[in-house]
Design a protein around this motif. Structure first.
Motif, PDB file in Angstrom:
ATOM      1  N   ASP A   1      30.917  33.629 -15.599  1.00 43.30           N
ATOM      2  CA  ASP A   1      30.667  34.266 -14.404  1.00 43.30           C
ATOM      3  C   ASP A   1      30.892  33.214 -13.506  1.00 43.30           C
ATOM      4  OD1 ASP A   1      29.482  36.330 -15.825  1.00 43.30           O
ATOM      5  OD2 ASP A   1      27.274  35.321 -15.695  1.00 43.30           O
ATOM      6  N   ILE A   2      31.398  33.944 -12.270  1.00 42.81           N
ATOM      7  CA  ILE A   2      32.282  33.190 -11.180  1.00 42.81           C
ATOM      8  C   ILE A   2      31.030  32.722 -10.091  1.00 42.81           C
ATOM      9  CG2 ILE A   2      33.507  33.499  -9.016  1.00 42.81           C
ATOM     10  CD1 ILE A   2      35.156  33.606 -11.625  1.00 42.81           C
ATOM     11  N   ARG A   3      31.244  31.495  -9.657  1.00 42.97           N
ATOM     12  CA  ARG A   3      30.291  31.001  -8.756  1.00 42.97           C
ATOM     13  C   ARG A   3      31.359  30.031  -7.779  1.00 42.97           C
ATOM     14  NH1 ARG A   3      26.503  27.208  -7.303  1.00 42.97           N
ATOM     15  NH2 ARG A   3      27.521  25.829  -8.671  1.00 42.97           N
ATOM     16  N   ARG A   4      30.846  30.157  -6.679  1.00 43.94           N
ATOM     17  CA  ARG A   4      31.790  29.211  -5.531  1.00 43.94           C
ATOM     18  C   ARG A   4      30.944  27.983  -5.337  1.00 43.94           C
ATOM     19  NH1 ARG A   4      32.494  29.284   0.690  1.00 43.94           N
ATOM     20  NH2 ARG A   4      30.157  29.185   0.582  1.00 43.94           N
ATOM     21  N   PRO A   5      31.274  26.777  -5.978  1.00 48.04           N
ATOM     22  CA  PRO A   5      30.413  25.607  -5.671  1.00 48.04           C
ATOM     23  C   PRO A   5      30.526  25.094  -4.226  1.00 48.04           C
ATOM     24  CG  PRO A   5      32.142  25.206  -7.072  1.00 48.04           C
ATOM     25  CD  PRO A   5      32.431  26.712  -6.809  1.00 48.04           C
ATOM     26  N   HIS A   6      31.433  25.342  -3.614  1.00 49.17           N
ATOM     27  CA  HIS A   6      31.776  24.707  -2.432  1.00 49.17           C
ATOM     28  C   HIS A   6      32.760  25.489  -1.456  1.00 49.17           C
ATOM     29  CE1 HIS A   6      35.558  23.459  -4.176  1.00 49.17           C
ATOM     30  NE2 HIS A   6      34.919  22.875  -5.073  1.00 49.17           N
ATOM     31  N   PRO A   7      32.917  25.574  -0.241  1.00 48.92           N
ATOM     32  CA  PRO A   7      34.019  26.200   0.555  1.00 48.92           C
ATOM     33  C   PRO A   7      35.285  25.850  -0.021  1.00 48.92           C
ATOM     34  CG  PRO A   7      32.416  25.146   2.056  1.00 48.92           C
ATOM     35  CD  PRO A   7      31.956  24.708   0.655  1.00 48.92           C
ATOM     36  N   MET A   8      36.191  26.813   0.205  1.00 47.85           N
ATOM     37  CA  MET A   8      37.607  26.487  -0.440  1.00 47.85           C
ATOM     38  C   MET A   8      38.584  26.244   0.494  1.00 47.85           C
ATOM     39  SD  MET A   8      37.050  29.352  -3.616  1.00 47.85           S
ATOM     40  CE  MET A   8      36.672  30.848  -2.498  1.00 47.85           C
ATOM     41  N   THR A   9      38.587  26.818   1.909  1.00 49.11           N
ATOM     42  CA  THR A   9      39.303  26.727   2.634  1.00 49.11           C
ATOM     43  C   THR A   9      39.047  26.375   4.113  1.00 49.11           C
ATOM     44  OG1 THR A   9      39.012  29.157   3.558  1.00 49.11           O
ATOM     45  CG2 THR A   9      40.670  28.996   1.853  1.00 49.11           C
ATOM     46  N   LEU A  10      37.835  26.109   4.101  1.00 53.30           N
ATOM     47  CA  LEU A  10      37.236  25.827   5.464  1.00 53.30           C
ATOM     48  C   LEU A  10      37.568  24.859   6.256  1.00 53.30           C
ATOM     49  CD1 LEU A  10      34.906  27.028   7.455  1.00 53.30           C
ATOM     50  CD2 LEU A  10      33.084  25.513   6.135  1.00 53.30           C
ATOM     51  N   ASP A  11      38.035  23.604   5.583  1.00 58.07           N
ATOM     52  CA  ASP A  11      38.364  22.428   6.262  1.00 58.07           C
ATOM     53  C   ASP A  11      39.633  22.640   6.819  1.00 58.07           C
ATOM     54  OD1 ASP A  11      35.982  21.083   6.009  1.00 58.07           O
ATOM     55  OD2 ASP A  11      36.800  19.672   4.166  1.00 58.07           O
ATOM     56  N   TRP A  12      40.469  23.240   6.209  1.00 53.01           N
ATOM     57  CA  TRP A  12      41.957  23.293   6.665  1.00 53.01           C
ATOM     58  C   TRP A  12      42.145  24.298   7.776  1.00 53.01           C
ATOM     59  CZ3 TRP A  12      44.116  19.597   4.172  1.00 53.01           C
ATOM     60  CH2 TRP A  12      43.982  19.382   2.831  1.00 53.01           C
ATOM     61  N   ILE A  13      41.246  25.128   7.577  1.00 52.85           N
ATOM     62  CA  ILE A  13      41.317  26.396   8.800  1.00 52.85           C
ATOM     63  C   ILE A  13      40.596  25.555   9.917  1.00 52.85           C
ATOM     64  CG2 ILE A  13      40.727  28.702   9.722  1.00 52.85           C
ATOM     65  CD1 ILE A  13      42.496  28.457   7.103  1.00 52.85           C
ATOM     66  N   ARG A  14      39.420  25.222   9.747  1.00 52.70           N
ATOM     67  CA  ARG A  14      38.781  24.573  11.007  1.00 52.70           C
ATOM     68  C   ARG A  14      39.893  23.362  11.725  1.00 52.70           C
ATOM     69  NH1 ARG A  14      32.807  23.091   9.480  1.00 52.70           N
ATOM     70  NH2 ARG A  14      33.775  21.906   8.180  1.00 52.70           N
ATOM     71  N   TYR A  15      40.461  22.738  10.779  1.00 51.97           N
ATOM     72  CA  TYR A  15      41.436  21.606  11.313  1.00 51.97           C
ATOM     73  C   TYR A  15      42.434  22.571  12.313  1.00 51.97           C
ATOM     74  CZ  TYR A  15      44.981  18.373  11.777  1.00 51.97           C
ATOM     75  OH  TYR A  15      45.862  17.306  12.353  1.00 51.97           O
ATOM     76  N   ALA A  16      43.066  23.537  11.602  1.00 57.92           N
ATOM     77  CA  ALA A  16      44.267  24.229  12.258  1.00 57.92           C
ATOM     78  C   ALA A  16      43.856  24.598  13.636  1.00 57.92           C
ATOM     79  CB  ALA A  16      44.590  25.263  11.558  1.00 57.92           C
ATOM     80  N   GLN A  17      42.518  25.217  13.515  1.00 57.84           N
ATOM     81  CA  GLN A  17      41.903  25.980  14.847  1.00 57.84           C
ATOM     82  C   GLN A  17      41.628  24.925  15.917  1.00 57.84           C
ATOM     83  OE1 GLN A  17      41.128  29.568  15.849  1.00 57.84           O
ATOM     84  NE2 GLN A  17      41.651  28.189  17.408  1.00 57.84           N
TER      85      GLN A  17
ATOM     86  N   LYS B   1      44.888  29.212  20.836  1.00 59.84           N
ATOM     87  CA  LYS B   1      45.462  30.597  20.276  1.00 59.84           C
ATOM     88  C   LYS B   1      44.421  30.673  18.888  1.00 59.84           C
ATOM     89  CE  LYS B   1      49.317  31.567  22.518  1.00 59.84           C
ATOM     90  NZ  LYS B   1      50.630  31.562  22.248  1.00 59.84           N
ATOM     91  N   PRO B   2      43.928  31.918  18.655  1.00 59.55           N
ATOM     92  CA  PRO B   2      43.038  32.073  17.337  1.00 59.55           C
ATOM     93  C   PRO B   2      43.909  31.804  16.030  1.00 59.55           C
ATOM     94  CG  PRO B   2      44.031  34.357  18.492  1.00 59.55           C
ATOM     95  CD  PRO B   2      44.311  33.104  19.464  1.00 59.55           C
ATOM     96  N   VAL B   3      43.361  31.262  15.334  1.00 58.84           N
ATOM     97  CA  VAL B   3      44.007  31.046  13.829  1.00 58.84           C
ATOM     98  C   VAL B   3      43.199  31.903  12.775  1.00 58.84           C
ATOM     99  CG1 VAL B   3      44.404  29.179  12.173  1.00 58.84           C
ATOM    100  CG2 VAL B   3      44.510  28.461  14.449  1.00 58.84           C
ATOM    101  N   LYS B   4      44.227  32.532  11.891  1.00 60.05           N
ATOM    102  CA  LYS B   4      43.575  33.570  11.087  1.00 60.05           C
ATOM    103  C   LYS B   4      43.212  32.418   9.966  1.00 60.05           C
ATOM    104  CE  LYS B   4      47.157  36.300  10.652  1.00 60.05           C
ATOM    105  NZ  LYS B   4      48.109  37.547  10.288  1.00 60.05           N
TER     106      LYS B   4
END
Ligand code: GLN
Ligand code: ZN
Length: 758
Positions: free
Chosen positions: A529-545, A550-553
């Motif tokens: 069974d799949i569970r997401r224990p922690h955010p996976m991309t959040l830090d990278w995207i937040r840093y880029a933004q 300009k908006p970052v996807k």
């Protein structure tokens, strides 16, 4: 006595020896002798690893692709692949890749078209035909391998692709009907079969997997024609089908005049009784009982319960094999020393699958007690998996059962959403963006590898990736793109990256499977069974933004693509696993939104790939696949813009499903089709925004501004300009910055020029 045999063995090598030998040869760093030596070593090793079988496949080895081999055997390599010096090996590679080691650039022919081998992730080189195609036999490769095997004392069974499937797999380049070539093809097959018999083959495995697809009357008739003519040839033919149910072709397959029939008992358990009824009493029935496409241990005790009565009924006429060629699984589990031992014991790769076959045959031939230990340890492994609390997470199961209806729907319809989004984002017409990845330089790969191996401490690794992200953002700002991306430097692979962070996934070190030519993939194993224990991309995207106004996807892979590119559990329907993945992605989407990310892209590159072989099964698949995407994507506010991306796909027959995804923006690969792929969207009056790719990222060639403008004008004939986006066909990770910079510059200039004309 039950006869055991195999349909095909993975040829790339447990350590991908063939891959490296090929790439060395292509780079001009080694010669034909060295390549041949590696190939022979691999063949011999693989024959030894199968030596306990009664019949071992020969001719399943290939330097590139088994379908291309068949084209070479039948004298049907395309004209453009024939070189001046008549080196057959170079012609063969030129047919596959468009180039050979000695080619000057001007000699490069275009590569053969590649397409998916049925519903697997293996890709073959499409045979090309025209009305004037004539076949002639080149039996040397097969005969040489046959005598090589016999010299090793191997009990051989040559493997070839049958004539009807061979035609079925190909395409005509002149709109003629390829079935009309059958008459010319059959004598060549007849000749080949007789030569194989002369060389000592009693049995020939003749693969006709087209029998598990939807066939019209002409194709069905072709089967009758072909096998009535080949009946005269000397060897016994084992007509071999796999990958699905025979359904309305079952009677046809049973009645063709051959000595034996192989059916895929894993994907068609419900058909066994009918096959046994229809099969004439003199024929061999080969049952593919070990799953050749997945990596789980077989429940041997349960299988024996089913097989014992069949064995009683058929006696010596029963053969056992894997369901299909083992090409689709990794070679040897014993190499996986680092895999969690609990999970390790649940798995079987090619070598282990053949051992399962040996145990089964032994149990049938000499009674279960003769293999009591093996059956016992198999039972323990199967039960350990069945009852492991790592496989089932009751909390998650409850949550899924209690999901509120409507979670997959946006609040407002698209027209309202888009005007909200436009107000927020304030983008020009023809907004420019990219698909996500930027060049993965040697430097980036090195850093990731060092980090993985523990040679680069985490803080330094993160700093290194952030540097790369910052570089990417600067470059995009300089280029004047409107919607930016972080560039994906931290991702080795768009599926593995997410799998590694989700509970319920395991990874191998050597679990490589050939995708095409020398290209291999290492699908992650979805075991629980799949569970997401922690955010996976959040830090990278937040840093880029944080680095730009300009908006970052935000950039995610969708649940259907993660599923389709993994080895998935077989103890629940695929759709149940997909829904769990969707929930995990949904959580990530919501975290991104919370963090102020206004645009989130969810890639579904493999959505179309997952379509079942039979049309009548499409609706069922699309229903749950699209529901999963909607569950992952649509839990956001109306002002948040959802994008999705799909690689090269025909959209005509799935456009309704695409529309049901309800993504605000879809970017697709279209440049090579001259925007014709947009017809499907136009005809359907597809309502949302579309970004048709305006240049081909697979080629190093620079796009021309006038050509991009022309493509966009073609697009604007089909889709109102205010709903068009401007982007490349796909991610840029395989290109280098020297190619990417000018290409994007041209793209941005084209968009600006068109804006001026609005
Ligand atoms: N976002 C991914 C990339 O740009 C998409 C890759 C794909 O569609 N295959 O690399
Ligand atoms: Zn793509």
């Amino acid at each position: 006595m039950v006869t055991t045999h195999n349909l095909g063995f993975p040829r790339i090598g447990a350590h991908r020896e063939l891959k490296f030998a090929l790439e060395n040869y292509w780079a001009g760093n080694s010669g034909e002798t060295e390549l041949d030596a590696t190939a022979a070593t691999l063949r011999h090793r693989h024959w030894r690893q199968q030596s306990h079988l009664d019949l071992i496949p020969v001719g399943d080895f290939s330097l590139y692709d088994q379908v291309l081999d068949m084209s070479a055997t039948l004298g049907n390599l395309p004209e453009r692949a024939r070189g001046n010096e008549a080196n057959p090996l170079d012609d063969y590679f030129r047919a596959a890749r468009g180039r050979s080691p000695g080619d000057a650039d001007c000699q490069v022919a275009h590569a053969g078209e590649m397409t998916k081998w049925f519903d697997t992730n293996y890709h073959y080189i499409v045979p090309e035909f025209c009305q004037s195609t004539r076949f002639h036999l080149n039996p040397e490769r097969l005969l040489a391998e046959l005598s090589e095997a016999r010299a090793q004392g191997i009990a051989t069974k040559p493997v070839i692709i049958g004539p009807v499937t061979y035609l079925w797999l190909g395409k005509t380049t002149d709109d003629s009907n390829r079935l009309e070539l059958l008459a010319d093809l059959l004598p060549v097959y007849g000749e080949l079969l007789d030569l194989l018999a002369q060389a000592g083959a009693d049995w020939v495995q003749i693969d006709e997997p087209a029998l598990v697809t939807d066939l019209d009357a002409d194709w069905r008739h072709a089967f009758n024609l072909a096998y009535h003519q080949l009946k005269a040839s000397r060897p016994n033919l084992l007509l071999t089908t796999y990958f699905g149910e025979l359904r309305e072709n079952l009677q046809l397959a049973c009645e063709l005049p051959v000595a034996g029939l192989h059916v895929d008992a894993v994907s068609s358990p419900g058909e066994l009784a009918r096959v046994a009824d229809w099969l004439p009493p003199h024929k061999i029935l080969s049952l593919g009982v070990i799953n050749g496409r997945n990596i789980w241990k077989t429940d041997l005790n349960a299988l024996l319960e089913q097989l014992e009565p069949v064995h009683c009924r058929l006696g010596d006429r029963l053969w056992l094999a894997p369901s299909c060629s083992l090409l689709h699984v990794p070679v040897d589990l014993s190499l996986e020393q680092e895999l969690d031992p609990e999970i390790h014991q649940w798995l079987a790769f090619a070598v282990q699958k053949l051992e399962e076959l040996r145990v089964l045959a032994q149990a049938l031939n000499h009674g279960r007690t003769s293999v009591a230990d093996a059956l016992d340890s198999n039972r323990q492994a199967v039960e350990s998996r069945r009852y492991s609390d790592r496989v089932r997470n009751p909390e998650l199961r409850d949550a899924i059962t209690n999901l509120a209806p409507g979670l997959g729907s946006r609040h407002a319809p698209y027209p309202e959403r888009i005007s909200l989004q436009q107000k927020n984002l304030n983008l020009p017409v023809f907004p420019t963006t990219t698909i996500g990845s930027f060049p993965q330089t040697v430097d980036i790969r090195q850093a990731r590898l060092q980090y993985r191996q523990g040679n680069l401490p985490e803080p330094e690794y993160r700093a290194r990736m952030k540097e790369e992200i910052a570089h990417c953002i600067r470059e995009q700002e300089k280029l004047g793109l409107d919607v930016l991306v972080h560039g994906e430097p931290e991702r080795n692979d768009m599926v593995e990256y997410f799998g590694e962070q989700l509970e319920g996934y395991a990874f191998t070190r050597h679990g490589w499977v050939q995708s095409y030519g020398s290209r291999c993939v290492k699908p992650p194993i979805l075991f629980g069974d799949i569970r997401r224990p922690h955010p996976m991309t959040l830090d990278w995207i937040r840093y880029a933004q944080s680095l730009t106004d300009k908006p970052v996807k935000g950039m995610l892979t969708g649940p259907v693509t993660i599923l389709n590119w993994s080895f998935v559990r077989d103890d629940q329907p695929r759709e149940a696993s997909c829904r769990q993945l969707a929930l995990a992605i949904r959580e990530e989407v919501q975290d991104l939104e919370q963090a102020g990310v206004a645009i989130i892209q969810i890639d579904e590159a493999a959505l179309r790939e997952g379509l079942p072989l039979r049309r009548s099964d499409w609706a069922g698949y699309l229903e749950w696949a699209i529901d999963s995407f909607r569950l992952a994507a649509n839990g956001v506010a109306d002002s948040t813009q959802i994008h999705t991306h799909m690689c090269y796909s025909e959209f005509n027959d799935i456009i309704e499903a695409i529309a049901r995804m309800d993504a605000d923006v879809i970017t697709i690969e279209t440049s090579r089709s001259n925007m014709e792929l947009l017809d499907a969207f136009e005809d359907f009056e597809y309502p949302n925004d579309i970004g048709p790719g305006v240049y081909d990222i697979h080629s190093p060639n620079q796009p021309e501004q006038a050509h991009i403008e022309q493509l966009l004008e073609l697009a604007a004939h089909r889709i109102p300009a205010e709903r068009l986006w401007v982007n490349p066909d796909c991610g840029l990770k395989t290109r280098n910055w020297e190619e990417v910079r000018p290409a994007l510059q041209t793209m941005v200039a084209a968009a600006r020029n068109l804006r001026g004309k609005q």
